[in-house]
Design a protein around this motif. Structure first.
Motif, PDB file in Angstrom:
ATOM      1  N   THR A  64      35.296  47.585  45.763  1.00 38.95           N
ATOM      2  CA  THR A  64      34.527  48.606  45.056  1.00 38.95           C
ATOM      3  C   THR A  64      35.082  49.980  45.414  1.00 38.95           C
ATOM      4  N   THR A  72      34.750  53.988  44.980  1.00 31.39           N
ATOM      5  CA  THR A  72      33.763  55.011  44.637  1.00 31.39           C
ATOM      6  C   THR A  72      34.424  56.374  44.770  1.00 31.39           C
ATOM      7  N   ASN A  86      32.861  48.625  35.569  1.00 37.08           N
ATOM      8  CA  ASN A  86      32.684  49.972  36.100  1.00 37.08           C
ATOM      9  C   ASN A  86      31.281  50.498  35.858  1.00 37.08           C
ATOM     10  N   SER A 115      31.390  54.314  40.332  1.00 39.47           N
ATOM     11  CA  SER A 115      32.148  53.271  41.021  1.00 39.47           C
ATOM     12  C   SER A 115      32.863  52.344  40.036  1.00 39.47           C
ATOM     13  N   SER A 133      34.465  48.358  40.222  1.00 42.95           N
ATOM     14  CA  SER A 133      34.580  47.145  41.044  1.00 42.95           C
ATOM     15  C   SER A 133      35.563  46.187  40.407  1.00 42.95           C
ATOM     16  N   CYS A 134      36.317  45.504  41.239  1.00 39.11           N
ATOM     17  CA  CYS A 134      37.186  44.481  40.687  1.00 39.11           C
ATOM     18  C   CYS A 134      37.413  43.368  41.685  1.00 39.11           C
ATOM     19  N   TYR A 152      35.245  46.603  50.641  1.00 41.08           N
ATOM     20  CA  TYR A 152      35.601  45.289  50.128  1.00 41.08           C
ATOM     21  C   TYR A 152      34.898  44.158  50.858  1.00 41.08           C
TER      22      TYR A 152
END
Ligand code: ASP
Ligand code: MG
Length: 421
Positions: A316, A318, A349, A353, A355-356, A380
């Motif tokens: 993530t 930010t 998204n 933030s 996230s993937c 993470y």
């Protein structure tokens, strides 16, 4: 003309090799271009030779190569019933060339040496099978595919020069069928215009077969495996899997994209371009129905397709200044992932933030943190699994996620994905 591909598992034992012979013999009037990969786990063994050579552990490399040599000589002798056969001279030549490579000081890239050494596996397997077929009443011609498949010098993932290769197939391979019904070629390997051996990426023999099928305008391609056909999930991970009788090219590409280890992903395009059907069949029992892959597949009976990717990390990102993560920022973030060659398996998204989910590769993650840390905070979460279900039936998602923590979910009309802890 049909194209067949036999993988390493089909050449793992003398008994299995005999089954391969019986399958080929059951197509007596057919013209067959047969693509073969290295026997059993030979490619993995050769990778160790390459690694040790590059680390200058030459003795270990030589010992490992010697073991591979003995295994192949034994298989050849068992099949042919003698060591007095021209095949043994041919095998000797291959090993001598590999030994020369081991005698060099590694001055070029690892990937270059990898290809010079690892390409040996397919040369050995095809030479042995070709000689045995000829003796067993399956007249055939052996082709060194390095004279046919021309590629660039992107070692370990070489790209085929389509026009040159097509010319070679038409002028050199096709005429061979005037004299024999069976032509045998190596999968996975090719050659640069400097006569350096290359490989096309691990498990690349399916793709080699598809290139041949395309260029020979084959009526079909068959991949002979040790399983019944394509299954709706990996039987090693899930109980009660079922066989898929028919499936479209695009669905197979989706499965591969989500991480199913079904067929080498590059395989589909050359077939789809010419609408050549792809069969996945079991060499242990050729009468099992297997799977048919084609454009307009009948999906009426398609079961839910389940893919589980293990060892995932949820990252993530930010923004440090609480600024929105808008298109320009996303573009910067994507550039960084792209330059580090990190594949994003799933992304989402929110206001501040992004996230993937990516495969866990500690080295890459460290580089990622370095690259992003100036503008972003990065958190993470490791040890996760990415579950993908297409065409889920009622209750299946809940059943598979029972007792697990869901960190993120994404849904579309036919696909649901969850990141699970
Ligand atoms: N022998 C190669 C490998 O194991 C290519 C293949 O099997 O398709 O990766
Ligand atoms: Mg293999």
């Amino acid at each position: 003309m049909k194209v067949f591909k036999f993988g390493g598992a089909s050449l793992e034992s003398i008994e299995r090799i005999h089954k391969v012979g019986a399958i080929v013999q059951s197509f007596p009037d057919e013209k067959l271009l047969i693509v073969i990969s290295a026997m059993g786990k030979t490619t993995n063994e050769l990778e160790k030779v390459a690694q040790n050579f590059f680390l200058r552990k030459r003795e270990i490399a030589a010992q490992l190569l010697y073991n591979i040599e003995q295994q192949h000589l034994e298989v050849a002798a068992a099949l042919l019933g003698t060591r007095e056969h021209p095949l043994f001279r041919q095998l000797q030549q291959f090993f001598t060339e590999a030994e020369w490579t081991l005698g060099e000081k590694p001055m070029r890239s690892y990937d270059y040496y990898y290809d010079q050494l690892v390409s040996l596996g397919e040369l050995l397997s095809t030479a042995i099978i070709s000689a045995w077929f000829n003796q067993a009443g399956i007249p055939n011609t052996w082709v060194d595919v390095r004279d046919v498949f021309r590629t660039d010098d992107n070692f370990r993932d070489a790209n085929i020069d389509w026009a040159f290769t097509q010319r070679q197939v038409t002028e050199k391979v096709l005429p061979l069928f005037n004299n024999v019904n069976v032509v045998i070629a190596q999968g996975f390997i090719g050659s640069t215009d400097q006569n350096e051996s290359v490989t096309l990426g691990r498990e690349g023999s399916d793709y080699s077969a598809a290139v041949f099928a395309n260029m020979l305008d084959a009526e079909s391609q068959t991949i002979w495996k040790d399983v019944e056909g394509l299954k709706n999930a990996d039987p090693k991970l899930f109980p009660n899997t079922v066989n898929i009788p028919e499936i479209s090219y695009s669905e197979v590409i989706e499965m591969a994209y989500y991480g199913a280890q079904v067929i080498h992903p590059k395989t589909i395009k050359p077939l789809q371009n010419k609408q050549i059907p792809l069969y996945v069949k079991c060499f242990l029992n050729k009468d099992l129905p297997g799977t048919l892959i084609r454009e307009d597949a009948d999906h009426a009976q398609l079961p839910p397709i389940i893919v589980l990717k293990k060892n995932q990390v949820l990252i993530t990102v930010t923004s440090r200044d609480y600024a929105f993560i808008t298109e320009d920022k996303i573009s910067d973030i994507y550039d960084i992932f792209h330059s580090l060659k990190i594949k994003i398996n799933l992304m989402q998204n929110a206001a501040i933030s992004f996230s993937c989910c990516i495969d866990n590769n500690p080295e890459k993650i460290e580089q990622l943190i370095k690259a992003l840390h100036h503008d972003f905070k990065l958190a993470y979460n490791e040890g996760l699994e990415l579950l993908t279900i297409r065409y889920a039936k009622d209750g299946l998602l809940e059943e598979l996620c029972n007792g697990r923590t869901v960190l993120l979910e994404q849904r579309s009309a036919v696909t649901v994905q969850r990141i699970l802890k």
